[in-house]
Design an enzyme around this catalytic site. Sequence first.
Site, PDB file in Angstrom:
ATOM      1  N   GLY A  61      43.449  31.911  36.883  1.00 23.78           N
ATOM      2  CA  GLY A  61      42.879  32.498  38.770  1.00 23.78           C
ATOM      3  C   GLY A  61      44.256  31.451  38.759  1.00 23.78           C
ATOM      4  O   GLY A  61      44.773  30.630  38.638  1.00 23.78           O
ATOM      5  N   CYS A  62      45.565  31.923  39.931  1.00 20.13           N
ATOM      6  CA  CYS A  62      46.033  31.931  40.449  1.00 20.13           C
ATOM      7  C   CYS A  62      46.481  30.373  41.182  1.00 20.13           C
ATOM      8  O   CYS A  62      46.675  29.734  41.821  1.00 20.13           O
ATOM      9  CB  CYS A  62      47.770  32.613  41.004  1.00 20.13           C
ATOM     10  SG  CYS A  62      46.948  34.114  41.916  1.00 20.13           S
ATOM     11  N   ASN A  63      44.770  31.097  42.981  1.00 21.41           N
ATOM     12  CA  ASN A  63      43.962  30.236  43.639  1.00 21.41           C
ATOM     13  C   ASN A  63      43.894  29.419  42.576  1.00 21.41           C
ATOM     14  O   ASN A  63      43.228  28.273  43.511  1.00 21.41           O
ATOM     15  CB  ASN A  63      43.351  31.195  44.249  1.00 21.41           C
ATOM     16  CG  ASN A  63      44.052  32.881  44.771  1.00 21.41           C
ATOM     17  OD1 ASN A  63      44.772  32.829  46.029  1.00 21.41           O
ATOM     18  ND2 ASN A  63      43.412  33.776  44.708  1.00 21.41           N
ATOM     19  N   ALA A  64      43.109  29.833  41.884  1.00 22.13           N
ATOM     20  CA  ALA A  64      42.177  28.834  40.865  1.00 22.13           C
ATOM     21  C   ALA A  64      42.644  27.404  40.911  1.00 22.13           C
ATOM     22  O   ALA A  64      42.076  26.545  40.809  1.00 22.13           O
ATOM     23  CB  ALA A  64      41.704  29.107  39.942  1.00 22.13           C
TER      24      ALA A  64
ATOM     25  N   THR B 147      45.722  25.972  42.094  1.00 22.91           N
ATOM     26  CA  THR B 147      46.089  25.739  43.378  1.00 22.91           C
ATOM     27  C   THR B 147      44.907  24.888  43.862  1.00 22.91           C
ATOM     28  O   THR B 147      45.198  23.348  43.880  1.00 22.91           O
ATOM     29  CB  THR B 147      45.932  26.728  44.192  1.00 22.91           C
ATOM     30  OG1 THR B 147      46.768  28.054  43.849  1.00 22.91           O
ATOM     31  CG2 THR B 147      47.523  26.135  45.612  1.00 22.91           C
TER      32      THR B 147
END
Lengths: 342, 342, 342, 342
Positions: free
Chosen positions: D148-151, D153
């Site tokens: 995931g993109c949040n993951a 970051t």
Amino acid sequence: MTQKIAILGASGYTGAELVRIIATHPSFEIVALSAERKAGQQMADVFPHLRHLDLPPLVKLDEIDFANVDLVFAALPHGLSQALVRDLPEHVKVVDLGADFRLRDPAAYEKWYGAPHVAVELQKTAVYGLTEFYREDIKNARLVAGTGCNAATVQFALRPLIAADVIDLDDIICDLKNGISGAGRALKENMLFTERATDVQGYAHGGKHRHLGEFDQEFTEIAGRKVEIQFTPHLVPMSRGILATCYLKGNAETVYQTLVDAYKDEPFIIVLPYGQQPGTGHVAGSNYCHIGVSTDRISGRALVTCVLDNLCKGSSGQAVQNANLMLGLDESAGLTMAPVFP
Amino acid sequence: MTQKIAILGASGYTGAELVRIIATHPSFEIVALSAERKAGQQMADVFPHLRHLDLPPLVKLDEIDFANVDLVFAALPHGLSQALVRDLPEHVKVVDLGADFRLRDPAAYEKWYGAPHVAVELQKTAVYGLTEFYREDIKNARLVAGTGCNAATVQFALRPLIAADVIDLDDIICDLKNGISGAGRALKENMLFTERATDVQGYAHGGKHRHLGEFDQEFTEIAGRKVEIQFTPHLVPMSRGILATCYLKGNAETVYQTLVDAYKDEPFIIVLPYGQQPGTGHVAGSNYCHIGVSTDRISGRALVTCVLDNLCKGSSGQAVQNANLMLGLDESAGLTMAPVFP
Amino acid sequence: MTQKIAILGASGYTGAELVRIIATHPSFEIVALSAERKAGQQMADVFPHLRHLDLPPLVKLDEIDFANVDLVFAALPHGLSQALVRDLPEHVKVVDLGADFRLRDPAAYEKWYGAPHVAVELQKTAVYGLTEFYREDIKNARLVAGTGCNAATVQFALRPLIAADVIDLDDIICDLKNGISGAGRALKENMLFTERATDVQGYAHGGKHRHLGEFDQEFTEIAGRKVEIQFTPHLVPMSRGILATCYLKGNAETVYQTLVDAYKDEPFIIVLPYGQQPGTGHVAGSNYCHIGVSTDRISGRALVTCVLDNLCKGSSGQAVQNANLMLGLDESAGLTMAPVFP
Amino acid sequence: MTQKIAILGASGYTGAELVRIIATHPSFEIVALSAERKAGQQMADVFPHLRHLDLPPLVKLDEIDFANVDLVFAALPHGLSQALVRDLPEHVKVVDLGADFRLRDPAAYEKWYGAPHVAVELQKTAVYGLTEFYREDIKNARLVAGTGCNAATVQFALRPLIAADVIDLDDIICDLKNGISGAGRALKENMLFTERATDVQGYAHGGKHRHLGEFDQEFTEIAGRKVEIQFTPHLVPMSRGILATCYLKGNAETVYQTLVDAYKDEPFIIVLPYGQQPGTGHVAGSNYCHIGVSTDRISGRALVTCVLDNLCKGSSGQAVQNANLMLGLDESAGLTMAPVFP
């Protein structure tokens, strides 16, 4: 009865916001507008969106005849209000939108603002301008010190919780998302459209932001013990609005009920249904403040979020609300315009 | 005396804008709000920025008791107002914000909207809602047809010039820059934030935009001969506002004087000093319209630019202005809020 | 073989864009970066987005040893390149991104820029840098004068049409929508985020924009007679991109075919299918230019729209394209990165 | 040797971003593009910014002949990859950009995604795609599950700190500011331009965001004990970028040194000088990730901030980086384009 109003520092954004609000205020009349560098110009030249109004020209401060003024809004750069207010005629009431009179302790002022206070006696008479919590004092004040916009946002979220002792006072983290107008109209490279339009970035991190002086003063007084919060503001690409996301240790339902009870009679502070989150777009252009409370999957955590318009409820709207009280008017006069969305 | 107001189609942006304006209107009370798909919800659920208001719940149209209603604002999708208005009790006045009653000629309606008009008799009684030019008819109307937002902007720039015969009627080019709220709240891929945030693009170019029907009707009537303008709108990354840049053949100073004379007594239409250009940010959130006139290095050219807020002066503000007239109120009641900038 | 590159004026947006492009250029190596006021800093301090690159520090211009330089990109404020380029060693090739060498006629230069040219002899050797139309001259040039970004956009739309004599040369109207980066990184109040984020406004209207000097020079030469266009740029709230909407008198299908033929072999200029409109978001971050052609309901009208990224194809991308030619490289080297969307 | 690439789900933003990156990749050739609902169209119709490329038409998934494909990027809605990948020919390598193979524990998958996993055997072979930490496994994998993109970051900010045991594992708070493209191109009312352009708001608060499943899996494994973080994402008005502000208990200088050491050889992860803060605008359009560390006035606090472009380093850039490894290429191939600023 019409109240005669002077706005000092009318060429900045909070000055313009004062004019915007007063344009439909039932009892205020603007009789003087000052702006040192733009003296001689019309407000329409400096802020074309106010062109439809019949306003006095911008003048230098020392050109104003204060004999004819009931109340002054001082929207000056930090540091300039102290000597000015000291020298005003006694009959003039003052709402200062800058930082000069926010800190009761001269040592704290010097610590955060880097210079000694020059009107220490006057400071003793100043009332901190967070209307909902200093209402009675404000009614009787000659000088009210408007709060910082960040300071207002976070205090609306936290004051009742600290007073009720329902959160851990040693672990309060406030992450703010700030509209760019908070930086004012001064020329800074990092405030150019091109620099901000597609960027989000923290600033004044690590405990360096001056509004911490206000938090320390207020929260410590409420708690009766030293309280220091961790506070990080961030610039986001919008003109108006602050969202404070407060990470707290406490029971979320208790937190919620405490806030509901604290604000149930307040005209401008709205606590959302439990679990809902406010957005800055829901209050832009208005004097309203929305607060949301959620829990987390980790037990013992409460998430409190708070939004307001930094130029209005966070600054010029608050100033008018205080002026209303100081002048014996309805506190909400001129302030019930709905937010502008989209 | 309080006027009882119903808003039909309250879940769209023009519906929300009506509520925003009426929130501080001295004589209007909202007694009913309809929204077919969102019936049963509160306005606060659909538009959180209106949460501070005490509003009736959203209901289906046929749940409204119109016996208790003085005036209806119909902010419905194009095509739905015709049958509805036809079936309302006679005592109810109607301001239609949609396109259903704008075109007097049923053939023109069918040409631009692709279906025959179903309330042709009623159409004959409708007054075109460009307040500044149909003021007397509006005072006596039961049904007023609000103009298109582009149509309003361009007409404010051009009507006095066509009437005074000071520009070449065969060579009028209007290039518009439009805020995204003009597209409404409907779900369209090209209206997503990501699609619009960094893009400028024309649309409905080549003479296909429906507002051309209004231009043709109005300009041809004023001129007493056929007038067709060239008109290209463009989507720009802002929520509110229209800037019309009108390229005209004529003497710029004569054009300027004609506009100054035409609007000198109008409360909401402001002609800037000669040579200045208005910006959409100068009128956002307000009912004001700013017009600028310049010349060009090429002789015989006049550049007329005009800005307004499409949701307010271009739609819901205009609607309230018309309702004020229809109900015998001060035309400006509830409409003098200053623009919100920045 | 690696070419040694110096960038003068590296602290502005076109300087940074040159570095961005060269970062993935197969044959260029940056050996010097100048910035008078920021000399001594690293590029990462001035432009954090370039932090990953291994770049020389910013120095003052007179600290650069040009013996070691093959080609200079001069991204200096207007007026500073003339004397500088005059004094460079003969072996150094120069692409000037400023306005100093765009106008062949010294009288025209003085008219538009308000001061006499100080390197008139050098001016005679400069080649106008619109690559697609001066390709052969550029290959052999020592000094190439980059075009204005507006000038490039409009010329891509119009040059083939003027050359083919398929439009009315006395009635050309170009309405531009401009991203804010065109104003550079200089501190101006009207370029603050807050001033531009929700505003659209024209500027330099009425025939006062300096790029008109380029249009007059080029279009008059192509046509063999005097050609003056009407040109109005507008600031819109986006960082990059220009959309030119050109209102022409001519047969739209002929116009379309003329453009298709003119650009059929060009790698960076793309003519869209007839009737489609380009958006600035379709070319942002790239060296591509998209052109659309439509007709109008009024016969004899052709609408030509053209988009490019002002910092890339309109300035630094064009500069690299020209440098490639001057150095005998593949014209497209380093320039085929796709646009960034969304 | 050219690698034959198929992109499944090419009509979404991560699909388009893959095409953008591959456009200048030295060894990849796109041989198939699928998009179920837009099959039959050209990519230029769906994403005009890719018009300059010579691409295969969009087809339905079952029209693709995988015999001719070396590697598939699956950019499909969550839940669709499982069955698909199970049925692909064995020789085809797969990088899945969706969530289907991120969670190793089928029970965790079912908990966070609400349905049982349908390819449990295949899941066992999948490698978690956070390149910098699974590099060796990725080189040998047939199936890599993009994070995931949040993951991504948050893990770049925290993994080395958890591994080195230098922060309090029971008090990790991550406040994220997210560009809107993270929501994809699906039609949702709250993703319209008008809804987001002037609003900041939290979402999926309270421990409900699915990326928490990834955090729990990874952080618990690294720590060798259960670790749960508190995580609140916020939508901010920009298209690309994530800023994670991580509030940690630990010694800031130790934290800093740990991160510097962890990333000193990484080509895409850059730790800023101590005390500096990264901005999302510094990495937009690129595969770079910037990390900043500060202390606070409250002792024992470390503030770690991390930015990346959610569509590139957070998704499609990561995918290409992994594909490079899987195919034996230089890990950075095609990924060194500099960020686009402004």
